[in-house]
Write a protein that holds these residues in place. Structure first.
Motif, PDB file in Angstrom:
ATOM      1  N   GLN A 647     103.198  37.365  71.701  1.00  0.00           N
ATOM      2  CA  GLN A 647     102.029  37.336  71.073  1.00  0.00           C
ATOM      3  C   GLN A 647     101.757  38.301  70.102  1.00  0.00           C
ATOM      4  O   GLN A 647     101.271  38.151  69.207  1.00  0.00           O
ATOM      5  CB  GLN A 647     100.960  36.932  72.158  1.00  0.00           C
ATOM      6  CG  GLN A 647      99.579  36.703  71.638  1.00  0.00           C
ATOM      7  CD  GLN A 647      99.421  35.318  71.015  1.00  0.00           C
ATOM      8  OE1 GLN A 647      99.466  34.227  71.807  1.00  0.00           O
ATOM      9  NE2 GLN A 647      99.003  35.269  69.590  1.00  0.00           N
ATOM     10  N   ALA A 648     101.946  39.541  70.532  1.00  0.00           N
ATOM     11  CA  ALA A 648     101.773  40.658  69.819  1.00  0.00           C
ATOM     12  C   ALA A 648     102.408  40.401  68.564  1.00  0.00           C
ATOM     13  O   ALA A 648     102.002  40.966  67.294  1.00  0.00           O
ATOM     14  CB  ALA A 648     101.969  41.800  70.571  1.00  0.00           C
ATOM     15  N   CYS A 649     103.710  40.208  68.861  1.00  0.00           N
ATOM     16  CA  CYS A 649     104.430  40.094  67.439  1.00  0.00           C
ATOM     17  C   CYS A 649     104.051  38.929  66.559  1.00  0.00           C
ATOM     18  O   CYS A 649     103.830  38.857  65.153  1.00  0.00           O
ATOM     19  CB  CYS A 649     106.139  39.704  67.820  1.00  0.00           C
ATOM     20  SG  CYS A 649     107.015  39.552  66.231  1.00  0.00           S
ATOM     21  N   ALA A 650     103.335  37.810  66.939  1.00  0.00           N
ATOM     22  CA  ALA A 650     103.141  36.599  66.290  1.00  0.00           C
ATOM     23  C   ALA A 650     101.734  36.967  65.637  1.00  0.00           C
ATOM     24  O   ALA A 650     101.306  36.453  64.578  1.00  0.00           O
ATOM     25  CB  ALA A 650     103.006  35.354  67.194  1.00  0.00           C
ATOM     26  N   ASP A 651     101.240  37.785  66.214  1.00  0.00           N
ATOM     27  CA  ASP A 651      99.716  38.346  65.544  1.00  0.00           C
ATOM     28  C   ASP A 651     100.019  39.262  64.370  1.00  0.00           C
ATOM     29  O   ASP A 651      98.756  39.721  63.612  1.00  0.00           O
ATOM     30  CB  ASP A 651      98.916  38.945  66.442  1.00  0.00           C
ATOM     31  CG  ASP A 651      98.406  37.768  67.643  1.00  0.00           C
ATOM     32  OD1 ASP A 651      98.289  36.665  67.305  1.00  0.00           O
ATOM     33  OD2 ASP A 651      98.001  38.211  68.712  1.00  0.00           O
ATOM     34  N   GLN A 652     100.968  39.926  64.110  1.00  0.00           N
ATOM     35  CA  GLN A 652     101.135  40.794  63.108  1.00  0.00           C
ATOM     36  C   GLN A 652     100.921  40.310  61.639  1.00  0.00           C
ATOM     37  O   GLN A 652     101.437  38.866  61.482  1.00  0.00           O
ATOM     38  CB  GLN A 652     102.407  41.562  62.955  1.00  0.00           C
ATOM     39  CG  GLN A 652     102.533  42.179  64.248  1.00  0.00           C
ATOM     40  CD  GLN A 652     104.170  43.124  64.226  1.00  0.00           C
ATOM     41  OE1 GLN A 652     104.596  43.396  62.977  1.00  0.00           O
ATOM     42  NE2 GLN A 652     104.712  43.517  65.303  1.00  0.00           N
ATOM     43  N   PRO A 653     100.119  40.706  60.889  1.00  0.00           N
ATOM     44  CA  PRO A 653      99.775  39.988  59.515  1.00  0.00           C
ATOM     45  C   PRO A 653     100.874  39.263  58.743  1.00  0.00           C
ATOM     46  O   PRO A 653     100.873  38.290  58.296  1.00  0.00           O
ATOM     47  CB  PRO A 653      99.122  40.998  58.665  1.00  0.00           C
ATOM     48  CG  PRO A 653      98.313  41.982  59.715  1.00  0.00           C
ATOM     49  CD  PRO A 653      99.735  41.889  60.931  1.00  0.00           C
ATOM     50  N   ALA A 654     102.037  40.143  58.550  1.00  0.00           N
ATOM     51  CA  ALA A 654     103.367  39.574  57.976  1.00  0.00           C
ATOM     52  C   ALA A 654     103.950  38.301  58.429  1.00  0.00           C
ATOM     53  O   ALA A 654     104.294  37.622  57.825  1.00  0.00           O
ATOM     54  CB  ALA A 654     104.174  40.854  57.768  1.00  0.00           C
ATOM     55  N   VAL A 655     103.938  38.402  59.734  1.00  0.00           N
ATOM     56  CA  VAL A 655     104.372  37.209  60.930  1.00  0.00           C
ATOM     57  C   VAL A 655     103.552  36.301  60.647  1.00  0.00           C
ATOM     58  O   VAL A 655     103.830  34.907  60.348  1.00  0.00           O
ATOM     59  CB  VAL A 655     104.860  37.730  62.058  1.00  0.00           C
ATOM     60  CG1 VAL A 655     105.218  36.536  62.853  1.00  0.00           C
ATOM     61  CG2 VAL A 655     105.761  38.838  62.309  1.00  0.00           C
ATOM     62  N   ARG A 656     102.026  36.193  60.630  1.00  0.00           N
ATOM     63  CA  ARG A 656     101.262  35.442  60.328  1.00  0.00           C
ATOM     64  C   ARG A 656     101.276  34.549  59.407  1.00  0.00           C
ATOM     65  O   ARG A 656     101.332  33.353  59.051  1.00  0.00           O
ATOM     66  CB  ARG A 656      99.896  35.639  60.610  1.00  0.00           C
ATOM     67  CG  ARG A 656      99.570  36.099  61.896  1.00  0.00           C
ATOM     68  CD  ARG A 656      98.444  35.125  62.526  1.00  0.00           C
ATOM     69  NE  ARG A 656      98.853  33.813  62.768  1.00  0.00           N
ATOM     70  CZ  ARG A 656      99.687  33.385  63.792  1.00  0.00           C
ATOM     71  NH1 ARG A 656      99.843  34.058  64.725  1.00  0.00           N
ATOM     72  NH2 ARG A 656      99.840  32.017  63.754  1.00  0.00           N
ATOM     73  N   SER A 657     101.719  35.424  58.096  1.00  0.00           N
ATOM     74  CA  SER A 657     101.784  34.887  56.688  1.00  0.00           C
ATOM     75  C   SER A 657     103.055  33.922  56.597  1.00  0.00           C
ATOM     76  O   SER A 657     103.142  32.888  55.883  1.00  0.00           O
ATOM     77  CB  SER A 657     102.013  35.969  55.695  1.00  0.00           C
ATOM     78  OG  SER A 657     102.182  35.492  54.578  1.00  0.00           O
ATOM     79  N   VAL A 658     103.888  34.562  57.192  1.00  0.00           N
ATOM     80  CA  VAL A 658     105.481  33.483  57.356  1.00  0.00           C
ATOM     81  C   VAL A 658     105.050  32.484  58.140  1.00  0.00           C
ATOM     82  O   VAL A 658     105.613  31.310  57.542  1.00  0.00           O
ATOM     83  CB  VAL A 658     106.339  34.323  57.981  1.00  0.00           C
ATOM     84  CG1 VAL A 658     107.647  33.556  58.313  1.00  0.00           C
ATOM     85  CG2 VAL A 658     106.921  35.466  56.916  1.00  0.00           C
ATOM     86  N   LEU A 659     104.708  32.553  59.156  1.00  0.00           N
ATOM     87  CA  LEU A 659     104.259  31.207  60.136  1.00  0.00           C
ATOM     88  C   LEU A 659     103.354  30.134  59.150  1.00  0.00           C
ATOM     89  O   LEU A 659     103.645  28.925  59.487  1.00  0.00           O
ATOM     90  CB  LEU A 659     103.584  31.531  61.236  1.00  0.00           C
ATOM     91  CG  LEU A 659     104.587  32.361  62.370  1.00  0.00           C
ATOM     92  CD1 LEU A 659     103.644  32.693  63.743  1.00  0.00           C
ATOM     93  CD2 LEU A 659     105.782  31.689  62.665  1.00  0.00           C
ATOM     94  N   ALA A 660     102.482  30.608  58.402  1.00  0.00           N
ATOM     95  CA  ALA A 660     101.665  29.559  57.665  1.00  0.00           C
ATOM     96  C   ALA A 660     102.428  29.082  56.618  1.00  0.00           C
ATOM     97  O   ALA A 660     102.309  28.032  56.385  1.00  0.00           O
ATOM     98  CB  ALA A 660     100.410  30.402  57.270  1.00  0.00           C
TER      99      ALA A 660
END
Length: 701
Positions: A647-660
């Motif tokens: 969850q901590a990794c998924a919450d990183q801004p750069a990762v959130r941008s990729v997932l979106a």
């Protein structure tokens, strides 16, 4: 006849202060060109008069000279000075440096326009005996004249359009104090002295010129050079550049490299920093790094690893191989022993190969401002002495005050004061000059609440209340992004393919603050071998390795090793690993094209980022630690056709941008992990368009 001589020379040059500062603060290069001598420096010492280094040189190769050199003092884009106390020889002391002022605009110029920079050089000599009194007017004045001639030569060898473009530009935040103010260094007037999947894709070789027809090297890279330089083996350089052209590199980079190796000074072709050159050439940093890796593989350059002190950020040791790196290193200047971390403290540099050019590594200066570009100002304070420094125009940036050698620090935050409607940033910054200074007293410690809250232009009044002299630096807390770190380069597929022998010495462990680890496995691989037979299943597994490698390398990752049907890969950044994993699952249908249903596979992926330990294992660079274990456990939670991350990794801004951007589906859950006492918060991620021809992910292994 007086033993003391003071000289002042002044000249106006059609360049902005920032450019003049870049030229003259590069004192190691400047001293080469103006005719000074190479110097041998000892380790830093702390004496009654403060921090210093012992230095030795031979003037004209004949007259031996020894002195104590105290740390440079400077205010960035404004002034610098240095003190030397000699031990025997023709001189007793030297104090000198530069001051820069904006030249007044022409009469018809617009308000606020700057026509150039007034450069003032000053030098104070105290001679010892007749030889000194005779030598000072000749050597001292000649060095100052040569410094001004250095600027003239710079203007001559660079395009006129460049000079015209920059000469009238007032650079925001170029000073720590108002132009022309008396700042920091007032001593001039006071008279103070003293493995897997990667393959080379060759292309047809074409002739590479040593110079680009469009003259690509920007002016900042064309520095004046000493008259005498070692010859370049042009034929061998041309032959190797032709060989280099066979590799997948942008062709525009090859003439840039060729011209640099041929025309630049010895100091500029030794310990070259790819990101710095990329910025000077106005090209991609990553492409330039790949250029140097291929150039080393071709025999044009050699690589070396430098250990950077976490305090002063200067190279303290270097080695030609990762095997030469030891976990602990010492900085004599800062007086600290530190652990060499791959993220910041181990830098990869490159030097021209001796077969191309026998560049000599010599030292002409070790304390000039260009060696510490993160330092805005540095001042030497005797006990009881005060000095005023000004906060630069860098809102949002965190600075710190640091006492050299003692390593006491206090953090300084920069914000913006409240503005009136229509008030510009420049007017806002100017309005803070003249306001009461913030007193910061050093009594062997900084005893005040931190961080200190300031605004651009705010004055800091530093006072040395301790019983010993202190050197205090005002510097950026954050590191610059110009360093090619070991953590970065060892995740690149080109590096692992071309330099597989670059490993740490057996038994050595080096920490990595942040690395992203990806594990893969095949769902139901045991039954897959039973269904299709060993030979056919093995062939599919090998194809699957190549498929994974392609997507991993596409996102700047590298395969560390294969373990049965599994792959372990590393990335420098978590968003790179997430993109690679999503692309692997999104495009798996294309991997299955033409295969009967019974031969299709499901890929399970797990990813984790965090600290790790880099070691040498089975003659390759490998990673161990909690992050690696969690990545493997995350992969164990994967069902196939997905990936599992924390969850901590998924919450990183750069990762959130990729997932979106991938419109990925997320399933949040908790799971117990073997070997870990607490439950882990995890996220199962599936791209919206996953190939439909995937084996039943629920079949057993």
């Amino acid at each position: 006849m007086s033993r003391n001589r003071t000289y002042v020379m002044e000249e106006s040059v059609p360049l902005p202060r920032k450019r003049v500062w870049e030229l003259l603060s590069h004192t190691d290069h400047l001293n080469r060109v103006i005719g000074l001598f190479p110097v041998l420096f000892d380790a830093a010492e702390q004496g009654e008069a403060g921090l210093y280094r012992r230095a030795a040189a031979k003037a004209f190769g004949l007259v031996p000279m020894r002195w104590k050199e105290y740390p440079f003092e400077w205010v960035k884009h404004e002034s610098y000075a240095v003190t030397r106390l000699y031990e025997g020889g023709p001189l007793r002391s030297f104090y000198g440096g530069i001051r820069l002022f904006d030249a007044p605009p022409p009469a018809e110029g617009r308000q606020g326009e700057v026509s150039g920079t007034i450069v003032r050089l000053f030098a104070q000599f105290e001679s010892a005996g007749l030889l000194g009194r005779l030598a000072v007017p000749l050597i001292g004045k000649a060095s100052m004249k040569n410094t001004l001639a250095y600027l003239t030569r710079y203007l001559e060898i660079n395009p006129a359009g460049f000079v015209q473009e920059t000469a009238g530009t007032r650079l925001v935040g170029s000073a720590l104090a108002p132009a022309g103010s008396e700042i920091g260094l007032a001593r001039e007037e006071a008279g103070a002295g003293a493995e897997a999947g990667f393959s080379f894709q060759r292309q047809a070789a074409q002739e590479i010129p040593l110079h680009s027809a469009s003259d690509p090297l920007p002016a900042i890279a064309r520095l004046p050079q000493p008259r005498q330089r070692d010859a370049v083996n042009v034929d061998e350089l041309r032959r190797l550049l032709l060989k280099l052209s066979e590799f997948p590199l942008p062709r525009r980079l090859l003439p840039l490299l060729g011209a640099h190796l041929r025309e630049a000074g010895d100091d500029e072709v030794i310990d070259m920093r790819p990101y710095v050159l990329a910025d000077q050439w106005n090209v991609s940093r990553e492409e330039t790094l790949r250029l140097f890796l291929y150039a080393t593989h071709t025999g044009i350059t050699n690589l070396s690893w430098h250990l950077l002190c976490p305090n002063c950020r200067v190279s303290k040791a270097d080695t030609g191989s990762l095997a030469g790196i030891r976990r602990l290193f010492h900085c004599d200047f800062c007086g600290i022993t530190y652990e060499a971390g791959f993220d910041k403290h181990v830098e990869l540099c490159f030097s021209v190969h001796p077969v191309i050019r026998r560049a000599v590594k010599q030292t002409y200066c070790v304390g000039g401002p260009s060696l510490s570009p993160h330092i805005h100002a540095q001042a030497y304070l005797n006990p009881g002495q005060q000095v005023t420094l000004y906060i630069p125009d860098a809102p949002g940036e965190t600075l710190r005050l640091r006492v050299l050698k003692q390593n006491h620090t206090v953090h300084v935050n920069i914000g913006w004061p409240e503005s009136e409607p229509g008030e510009s940033r420049g007017e806002l910054a100017a309005s803070t000059y003249g306001s009461p200074p913030i007193l910061i007293r050093y009594n062997g410690q900084f005893r005040l609440a931190e961080p200190v809250q300031t605004v651009p232009g705010q004055a800091l009044l530093l006072e040395n209340g301790s019983a010993a002299a202190a050197v205090i630096a005002l510097e950026r807390s954050e590191w610059e992004d110009l360093v090619v770190t070991a953590a970065k380069v060892t995740t690149l597929p080109e590096f692992r393919a071309m330099f597989s022998s670059e490993v740490l010495a057996p038994g050595e462990q080096v920490g990595v603050e942040n690395v992203t680890v990806l594990f893969s496995d095949l769902s139901g691989s045991t039954s897959f071998y039973e269904q299709v037979g060993d030979a056919r299943a093995y062939g599919q597994v090998r194809r699957h390795f190549a498929y994974l490698a392609g997507h991993i390398e596409q996102h700047q990752g590298s395969i560390v090793k294969t373990i049965g049907d599994a792959v372990m890969a590393v990335f420098q950044k978590p968003e790179q690993g997430v993109m690679a994993a999503l692309d692997i699952q999104r495009h798996v249908a294309s991997f299955h094209d033409g295969l009967p249903p019974g031969e299709r596979i499901a890929i399970k992926l797990g990813l984790q980022n965090g600290p790790a330990i880099a070691v040498c294992s089975n003659d390759r660079l490998d990673y161990f630690g909690r992050t690696v274990n969690l990545a493997a456990r995350n992969q164990g939670q994967s069902l196939g056709g997905d990936m599992v991350i924390s969850q901590a990794c998924a919450d990183q801004p750069a990762v959130r941008s990729v997932l979106a951007s991938y419109r990925a589906e997320e399933e949040h859950f908790e799971a117990e992990m073997k070997g870990f006492s607490e439950k882990m918060a995890l996220v199962r991620i599936r791209p919206r368009q996953v190939g439909q021809a995937i084996s039943d992910p629920q079949r057993g292994n």
